[in-house]
Write a protein that holds these residues in place. Sequence first.
Motif, PDB file in Angstrom:
ATOM      1  N   VAL A  67      39.136  30.048  20.631  1.00 21.52           N
ATOM      2  CA  VAL A  67      40.042  30.147  19.485  1.00 21.52           C
ATOM      3  C   VAL A  67      40.596  31.560  19.319  1.00 21.52           C
ATOM      4  CG1 VAL A  67      40.240  29.900  16.977  1.00 21.52           C
ATOM      5  CG2 VAL A  67      38.895  28.244  18.303  1.00 21.52           C
ATOM      6  N   GLY A  68      39.735  32.543  19.423  1.00 21.92           N
ATOM      7  CA  GLY A  68      40.187  33.910  19.238  1.00 21.92           C
ATOM      8  C   GLY A  68      39.052  34.894  19.380  1.00 21.92           C
ATOM      9  N   THR A  73      44.568  36.089  18.681  1.00 22.73           N
ATOM     10  CA  THR A  73      44.709  34.634  18.633  1.00 22.73           C
ATOM     11  C   THR A  73      45.969  34.226  19.393  1.00 22.73           C
ATOM     12  OG1 THR A  73      45.962  34.789  16.554  1.00 22.73           O
ATOM     13  CG2 THR A  73      43.582  34.426  16.373  1.00 22.73           C
ATOM     14  N   ASN A 113      46.940  41.326  13.491  1.00 21.06           N
ATOM     15  CA  ASN A 113      46.794  40.052  14.214  1.00 21.06           C
ATOM     16  C   ASN A 113      47.741  40.103  15.411  1.00 21.06           C
ATOM     17  OD1 ASN A 113      48.136  36.739  13.792  1.00 21.06           O
ATOM     18  ND2 ASN A 113      46.384  37.324  15.031  1.00 21.06           N
ATOM     19  N   HIS A 117      49.148  38.174  18.566  1.00 22.55           N
ATOM     20  CA  HIS A 117      49.283  36.748  18.851  1.00 22.55           C
ATOM     21  C   HIS A 117      50.414  36.529  19.842  1.00 22.55           C
ATOM     22  CE1 HIS A 117      53.039  36.313  16.555  1.00 22.55           C
ATOM     23  NE2 HIS A 117      52.531  37.242  15.763  1.00 22.55           N
TER      24      HIS A 117
END
Length: 203
Positions: A115-116, A129, A143, A145
């Motif tokens: 997931v991360g 993520t 974050n 991504h």
Amino acid sequence: MIYFTADTHFFHAELLGNNDFAPRPFKDVATMNATIIANWNQRVQADDQVYLLGDVAMVPNKPSAFAEVAAVLEQLNGQLIIIKGNHDNRAFLKYLAKHDAGLSAGKAHYQFADVGELIKINHHQYFLTHYPLLLGKVQQTFNLHGHIHHYMLPIAENINVGIDAPERELLPERVPFGTPLAANEIEIIFERKQAALANPSHD
């Protein structure tokens, strides 16, 4: 050194040419793949780590296709920490784990995070993520991504590190297509994105 990238989409022929989602002006996937490999290896050294935040490749769900992708990934320098994207099925990730030839230093070439992952660099927290997160009010937290390719969220702490990401245009010098980003570049992107959001231009 630690680097970050996402959405390599090796072998994804539908992205070739001009499109609104993730234009890739290459004549074929072989040229696209070779360009990403060359630019990746221009920066990443054998003992570096690269967090690859999902959507590694676009191939049929069968071992022969997985072998083609593995042959490409084996050419990439560094240890790859792969976070599962929406186009990465578990059979593919299990194939990579099973056929990991390793690195010369005796380390595995691949590590995986379903997931991360949360890491700390330069007194900052990095939530890594595939899909962007809504973090709320945070300090010294990013974050990183992928997933949204051409789109940049209007939140400074959300940084798209995909190879198609518009955030790369915030860097003072152009980064060649496919090059993973370093932590200092992430901080530059954050500062410039934060400033742009605080002072939007008026036409």
